[in-house]
Design a protein around this motif. Structure first.
Motif, PDB file in Angstrom:
ATOM      1  N   LYS A  50       0.826  -1.208   0.000  1.00 17.51           N
ATOM      2  CA  LYS A  50       0.000   0.000   0.000  1.00 17.51           C
ATOM      3  C   LYS A  50       0.856   1.252   0.000  1.00 17.51           C
ATOM      4  CE  LYS A  50      -4.343  -1.724   1.650  1.00 17.51           C
ATOM      5  NZ  LYS A  50      -5.357  -1.766   2.695  1.00 17.51           N
ATOM      6  N   GLY A  53       1.967   1.644  -3.510  1.00 16.47           N
ATOM      7  CA  GLY A  53       0.863   2.121  -4.340  1.00 16.47           C
ATOM      8  C   GLY A  53       0.380   3.509  -3.970  1.00 16.47           C
ATOM      9  N   GLN A  55      -1.281   4.376  -1.333  1.00 16.74           N
ATOM     10  CA  GLN A  55      -2.517   4.443  -0.556  1.00 16.74           C
ATOM     11  C   GLN A  55      -2.227   4.879   0.872  1.00 16.74           C
ATOM     12  OE1 GLN A  55      -4.088   0.416  -1.596  1.00 16.74           O
ATOM     13  NE2 GLN A  55      -5.935   1.567  -2.029  1.00 16.74           N
ATOM     14  N   TYR A  79      -2.730   9.210  -9.382  1.00 14.67           N
ATOM     15  CA  TYR A  79      -3.689   8.389 -10.109  1.00 14.67           C
ATOM     16  C   TYR A  79      -3.150   8.033 -11.486  1.00 14.67           C
ATOM     17  CZ  TYR A  79      -7.497   8.355  -6.764  1.00 14.67           C
ATOM     18  OH  TYR A  79      -8.273   8.099  -5.672  1.00 14.67           O
ATOM     19  N   ARG A  82      -0.700   5.267 -11.034  1.00 17.74           N
ATOM     20  CA  ARG A  82      -1.337   3.988 -10.722  1.00 17.74           C
ATOM     21  C   ARG A  82      -1.847   3.277 -11.964  1.00 17.74           C
ATOM     22  NH1 ARG A  82      -4.869   5.747  -5.570  1.00 17.74           N
ATOM     23  NH2 ARG A  82      -3.236   5.687  -4.010  1.00 17.74           N
ATOM     24  N   MET A  85       0.353   0.622 -12.678  1.00 17.25           N
ATOM     25  CA  MET A  85       0.481  -0.429 -11.667  1.00 17.25           C
ATOM     26  C   MET A  85      -0.739  -1.329 -11.719  1.00 17.25           C
ATOM     27  SD  MET A  85       1.394   1.616  -8.241  1.00 17.25           S
ATOM     28  CE  MET A  85       2.687   2.818  -8.117  1.00 17.25           C
ATOM     29  N   MET A  87      -2.570  -4.381  -9.262  1.00 14.98           N
ATOM     30  CA  MET A  87      -2.417  -5.013  -7.960  1.00 14.98           C
ATOM     31  C   MET A  87      -3.435  -6.124  -7.838  1.00 14.98           C
ATOM     32  SD  MET A  87      -1.878  -3.397  -4.292  1.00 14.98           S
ATOM     33  CE  MET A  87      -2.009  -4.318  -2.796  1.00 14.98           C
ATOM     34  N   PHE A  89      -5.294  -8.253  -5.286  1.00 15.28           N
ATOM     35  CA  PHE A  89      -5.575  -8.285  -3.851  1.00 15.28           C
ATOM     36  C   PHE A  89      -5.781  -9.712  -3.378  1.00 15.28           C
ATOM     37  CE2 PHE A  89      -6.255  -3.923  -4.745  1.00 15.28           C
ATOM     38  CZ  PHE A  89      -5.958  -3.283  -3.559  1.00 15.28           C
ATOM     39  N   GLN A  90      -5.584  -9.859  -2.086  1.00  8.78           N
ATOM     40  CA  GLN A  90      -5.689 -11.181  -1.487  1.00  8.78           C
ATOM     41  C   GLN A  90      -7.040 -11.831  -1.767  1.00  8.78           C
ATOM     42  OE1 GLN A  90      -4.505 -10.978   2.532  1.00  8.78           O
ATOM     43  NE2 GLN A  90      -4.704 -13.158   2.910  1.00  8.78           N
ATOM     44  N   SER A  91      -8.102 -11.040  -1.646  1.00 10.44           N
ATOM     45  CA  SER A  91      -9.441 -11.601  -1.846  1.00 10.44           C
ATOM     46  C   SER A  91      -9.869 -11.509  -3.305  1.00 10.44           C
ATOM     47  CB  SER A  91     -10.438 -10.855  -0.981  1.00 10.44           C
ATOM     48  OG  SER A  91     -10.448  -9.494  -1.356  1.00 10.44           O
ATOM     49  N   ALA A  93     -10.919  -9.057  -4.829  1.00  8.60           N
ATOM     50  CA  ALA A  93     -11.554  -7.750  -4.872  1.00  8.60           C
ATOM     51  C   ALA A  93     -12.266  -7.479  -6.188  1.00  8.60           C
ATOM     52  CB  ALA A  93     -10.545  -6.637  -4.584  1.00  8.60           C
ATOM     53  N   LEU A  94     -12.926  -8.499  -6.733  1.00  8.39           N
ATOM     54  CA  LEU A  94     -13.750  -8.249  -7.920  1.00  8.39           C
ATOM     55  C   LEU A  94     -14.976  -7.447  -7.498  1.00  8.39           C
ATOM     56  CD1 LEU A  94     -13.674 -11.700  -9.712  1.00  8.39           C
ATOM     57  CD2 LEU A  94     -12.297  -9.670 -10.150  1.00  8.39           C
ATOM     58  N   ARG A 155      -7.833  -8.669 -14.734  1.00  3.57           N
ATOM     59  CA  ARG A 155      -8.220  -7.268 -14.613  1.00  3.57           C
ATOM     60  C   ARG A 155      -7.002  -6.386 -14.342  1.00  3.57           C
ATOM     61  NH1 ARG A 155     -12.154  -5.500  -9.833  1.00  3.57           N
ATOM     62  NH2 ARG A 155     -10.268  -5.927  -8.658  1.00  3.57           N
ATOM     63  N   MET A 165       1.644  -6.040  -8.526  1.00  2.00           N
ATOM     64  CA  MET A 165       1.902  -6.445  -7.145  1.00  2.00           C
ATOM     65  C   MET A 165       0.907  -7.526  -6.759  1.00  2.00           C
ATOM     66  SD  MET A 165       2.658  -2.800  -5.342  1.00  2.00           S
ATOM     67  CE  MET A 165       1.459  -1.774  -6.133  1.00  2.00           C
ATOM     68  N   ASP A 167      -0.672  -9.618  -3.723  1.00  2.00           N
ATOM     69  CA  ASP A 167      -0.798  -9.677  -2.268  1.00  2.00           C
ATOM     70  C   ASP A 167      -1.261 -11.079  -1.884  1.00  2.00           C
ATOM     71  OD1 ASP A 167      -1.080  -9.182   0.366  1.00  2.00           O
ATOM     72  OD2 ASP A 167      -2.768  -7.811   0.196  1.00  2.00           O
TER      73      ASP A 167
ATOM     74  N   THR C 125     -14.002  -6.481   1.312  1.00  2.00           N
ATOM     75  CA  THR C 125     -13.471  -7.339   0.257  1.00  2.00           C
ATOM     76  C   THR C 125     -12.479  -6.586  -0.621  1.00  2.00           C
ATOM     77  OG1 THR C 125     -15.404  -6.790  -1.063  1.00  2.00           O
ATOM     78  CG2 THR C 125     -15.467  -8.862   0.133  1.00  2.00           C
ATOM     79  N   GLU C 126     -11.984  -5.466  -0.114  1.00  2.00           N
ATOM     80  CA  GLU C 126     -10.928  -4.679  -0.766  1.00  2.00           C
ATOM     81  C   GLU C 126     -11.334  -4.105  -2.114  1.00  2.00           C
ATOM     82  OE1 GLU C 126      -8.126  -7.941  -0.569  1.00  2.00           O
ATOM     83  OE2 GLU C 126      -6.850  -6.775   0.763  1.00  2.00           O
ATOM     84  N   GLN C 127     -12.654  -4.067  -2.395  1.00  2.00           N
ATOM     85  CA  GLN C 127     -13.068  -3.521  -3.692  1.00  2.00           C
ATOM     86  C   GLN C 127     -12.753  -2.034  -3.784  1.00  2.00           C
ATOM     87  OE1 GLN C 127     -16.994  -4.688  -5.115  1.00  2.00           O
ATOM     88  NE2 GLN C 127     -16.988  -6.365  -3.681  1.00  2.00           N
ATOM     89  N   SER C 130      -9.019  -1.671  -4.311  1.00  2.00           N
ATOM     90  CA  SER C 130      -8.573  -2.071  -5.647  1.00  2.00           C
ATOM     91  C   SER C 130      -8.991  -1.010  -6.655  1.00  2.00           C
ATOM     92  CB  SER C 130      -9.126  -3.441  -6.007  1.00  2.00           C
ATOM     93  OG  SER C 130     -10.443  -3.347  -6.451  1.00  2.00           O
ATOM     94  N   GLU C 132      -9.109   2.132  -6.004  1.00  2.00           N
ATOM     95  CA  GLU C 132      -8.127   3.193  -5.829  1.00  2.00           C
ATOM     96  C   GLU C 132      -6.839   2.839  -6.569  1.00  2.00           C
ATOM     97  OE1 GLU C 132      -6.597   4.830  -1.830  1.00  2.00           O
ATOM     98  OE2 GLU C 132      -8.767   4.731  -1.682  1.00  2.00           O
ATOM     99  N   MET C 133      -6.445   1.554  -6.475  1.00  2.00           N
ATOM    100  CA  MET C 133      -5.217   1.138  -7.140  1.00  2.00           C
ATOM    101  C   MET C 133      -5.355   1.141  -8.649  1.00  2.00           C
ATOM    102  SD  MET C 133      -2.788   0.811  -5.142  1.00  2.00           S
ATOM    103  CE  MET C 133      -1.680   0.124  -6.379  1.00  2.00           C
ATOM    104  N   GLY C 135      -6.594   3.577 -10.080  1.00  2.00           N
ATOM    105  CA  GLY C 135      -6.632   4.985 -10.443  1.00  2.00           C
ATOM    106  C   GLY C 135      -8.035   5.545 -10.538  1.00  2.00           C
TER     107      GLY C 135
END
Lengths: 270, 149, 260
Positions: A50, A53, A55, A79, A82, A85, A87, A89-91, A93-94, A155, A165, A167, C125-127, C130, C132-133, C135
């Motif tokens: 983070k 990135g 954040q 932005y 980014r 970049m 990333m 995510f672990q979950s 994050a869809l 994605r 990245m 995670d 769930t980090e949506q 993500s 934000e990442m 952009g």
């Protein structure tokens, strides 16, 4: 063999509440290579991503990504950075309200003004790369854990980033899904020349694919180098982590008051 | 759900809201699209304005001809000064008319009734009523009656 | 003792800090130029889930509240022989108070809690991260349309509530209890002022809509991203929204209908 540095982290200090998570972390991530950042749970590996990135901002120290000082950038510049970049995510994050196809199309729709048929081609290409072209119409709730991560991977590479990245990509995956992910990460790196940063505590998988690794514990980098160098590392702490020994420099027992005060027994067996 | 269907349903929702506003305007508040129209202001001084309120009605022979704009206290005479707006169409109120505070029904709200005089000149913007009759105070009336005065 | 005072002070500071955070959050959400091409479809989708899906509960509650007002009003007013004033009573009660307030309370329970839970889940769930990442600013992409949707939907719902309520009241008093229909409407029309009653009611519900959706999206955005955190944020949304609505209602009523 020394390649140029893509990310450089210098003396970063970061605290959350009263807890100091990083206390002077310094590391370099080479361009076009897979770098694994490993360490026990709760050492702030995700926090490091983070920070990279943008954040989160460090209390002191410097983080340079692709020649830009991330924590000094304006919101707009950040932005824009980014967009280079990706990333994972672990979950995964869809976005739960969008289909697989729309999830992968999301960054394209936001950041480009490509015509619809071109977006369709790109999305299908990215889905093909992760082997899920046939799952385009499924909703995220209909995907298995491994598939979710693959879609999320598609994605994050939709915009052809320079850096990706990961995670904890292997956490909670069955062996087959794990094998698929290892293959994907390796293929993406070699075929697209991506700089990859991998955060994980799965030692064998990480060491099997990374070119370079570093181990973080107690807010500091305790060892870094190629997988070979790490295996020969003199530090006990590194060896304990790599070999998964239950006791060592990191004690088995959580710090506790003296046994006497808790049980009230004074040397009963003596 | 298809975006198009959602759009149509949301459109219907907004139309329902507008329709509700229209119903409230026409059926419930009886709002008729008449413009406030031209008015002129006249004044009346009362010793006791009683329960008059701004926006209360002003009538002649039971027909509403205007409304009360504001009620102030005259700091010199300690009288209530009532400013009322009279419809411009009603421009023949004789200058010697008097303004009387009346109550609709026994307990209803109070309004100003203009009792017509006989003068040939009519009241204009800024004029004041020559004679007024203050609010009837039921309590005072009863006590006056009881004490025989 | 000292500990208790210190913890009281800390709680006070926490409250102030969270108020400040929510203010900054609001500015971040509303700042920036709106992009109709991107924003409008998102807004419409949210209007659907916040507004249209709340219609059923609003209509049913409105109908019942109107009917109860008709029954209660008739019993009380018939003691004074003035049943004809029932139209006036129902209309004024609904337009000035019950319409905006009950709609806002139902909205907080139905749509507000759903908004909080949805955003909280997106955070867990980090949506949001993500996004934000990628952009994309989640405040503008996720939060803003929801805030605006609540803001727009509330007055519409309150108007529909009032109309249905008046109709329900008429059903009971005119159709069942035999109040003369002509005097029902005439009384109502002579006492209800469009600007003073209808528009003031709409202003109230706009304020409530704003506050309720602000609380809902903020609680979702600020929640602790665990299942316990989301459930407590949802509870907070309903509690805070209800309190804010009732408190604000008093203030607004004093300003609008108080004689000073």
């Amino acid at each position: 063999m020394e390649s140029s540095t893509y990310i450089s982290v210098r003396d970063v200090v970061f605290s959350r509440g009263n807890r100091r998570i990083f206390d002077g972390v310094t590391l370099d991530i080479p361009k076009g290579k897979i770098t694994a950042i490993m360490g026990p749970s709760g050492t702030g590996k995700t926090t490091l991503l983070k920070l990279i990135g943008g954040q989160l901002r460090p209390a002191s120290g410097e983080i340079v990504v692709a020649g830009e000082r991330v924590h000094k950038l304006s919101r707009k510049a950040l932005y824009r950075l980014r967009e280079k970049m990706g990333m994972l995510f672990q979950s995964g994050a869809l976005f739960t309200d969008l289909s697989t196809f729309e999830n992968v199309a999301f960054p394209l729709r936001v950041h480009t003004s490509l015509p619809e048929d071109m977006i369709r081609d790109i999305v299908l290409m990215k889905l093909e790369a992760v082997g899920l072209r046939g799952a385009r119409d499924l909703m995220p709730s209909e995907l298995s854990g491994g598939m979710t991560r693959r879609v999320a991977l598609a994605r994050s590479i939709a915009l052809d980033p320079e850096l990706i990245m990961y995670d904890e990509p292997f956490a909670g995956q069955d062996p087959i899904a794990m094998g698929v992910l290892v293959k994907l990460i390796r293929d993406l790196n070699s075929s697209m020349g991506l700089t990859s940063v991998l955060v994980s505590h799965d030692v064998p998988e990480s060491l099997s694919i990374c070119h370079y690794a570093c181990i973080i514990a107690d807010g500091k980098v305790i060892g870094q180098g190629t997988p070979e160098e790490l295996r020969q590392h003199p530090s006990d702490q590194v060896q304990q982590f790599l070999q998964g020994q239950p006791d060592g420099p990191v004690p088995f027992h959580y710090p506790a008051p003296d046994a006497v005060t808790d049980w009230g027994v004074t040397g009963a067996g003596q | 759900m298809a975006q198009r269907t959602t759009e149509i349903i949301v459109g219907l929702f907004i139309i329902a809201g507008c329709a509700a506003l229209l119903v409230l305007a026409l059926q419930v508040s009886g709002l008729t699209p008449k413009s406030p129209g031209e008015t002129y202001t006249v004044y009346a001084r009362f010793n006791d304005a009683g329960g008059l309120t701004p926006r209360g009605k002003v009538s002649m022979a039971g027909v509403t001809v205007g409304s009360i704009r504001e009620i102030d206290l005259d700091k010199d005479t300690f009288q209530a000064v009532v400013a009322m707006e009279i419809n411009a169409a009603v421009d023949t109120i004789p200058t010697d008319s008097s303004a009387i505070i009346r109550t609709s029904g026994l307990l209803g709200e109070q309004y100003i009734d203009i009792s017509v005089g006989a003068d040939e000149t009519s009241m204009k913007q800024g004029d004041a009523f020559y004679s007024t009759q203050s609010a009837m105070n039921l309590e005072r009336m009863i006590s006056n009656f009881a004490s025989g005065r | 003792m000292i500990d208790r005072i210190a913890s009281l002070g800390r709680t006070g500071l926490d409250v102030i800090a969270s108020l400040g955070r929510s203010g900054r959050f609001l500015v971040g959400t509303l700042a920036g130029v709106p992009q109709p091409r991107v924003g409008l479809p998102l807004l419409i989708r949210q209007l659907y889930s916040v507004g249209v899906l709340s219609l059923a509960i609003i209509i049913v509650s409105g109908l019942f509240i109107g009917m109860v007002l008709g029954l209660q009003g008739f019993t009380i007013l018939s003691d004074y022989g003035s049943e004809a004033a029932i139209g006036q009573m129902i209309a004024l009660t609904l337009l000035r108070e019950l319409g905006p307030v009950v709609t806002a309370l139902l909205f907080a329970g139905r749509a507000g809690s759903a908004l909080t839970a949805e955003i909280g889940l997106m955070k867990a769930t980090e949506q949001l991260s993500s996004m934000e990442m990628m952009g994309v600013d989640p405040l503008r992409r996720v939060i803003a349309p929801r805030l605006w949707a609540g803001f727009i939907a509330m007055p519409i719902l309150a108007l529909i509530f009032s109309v249905v309520g008046i109709w329900g009241g008429m059903l009971v008093s005119v159709e069942w209890l035999g109040v003369f229909e002509g005097s029902f409407w005439a009384n109502m029309q002579s006492s209800v002022e469009f600007v003073d009653d209808v528009i003031n009611g709409v202003i109230k519900s706009i304020v409530f809509g704003f506050v309720c959706s602000w609380i809902a999206v903020y609680q979702g955005y600020d929640c602790i991203p665990t299942s316990a955190g989301i459930s407590s944020a949802t509870t907070k949304t309903v509690v805070y929204s209800s309190l804010a609505v009732l408190g604000l209602d008093f203030v607004l009523t004093a300003v609008m209908f108080g004689n000073f």
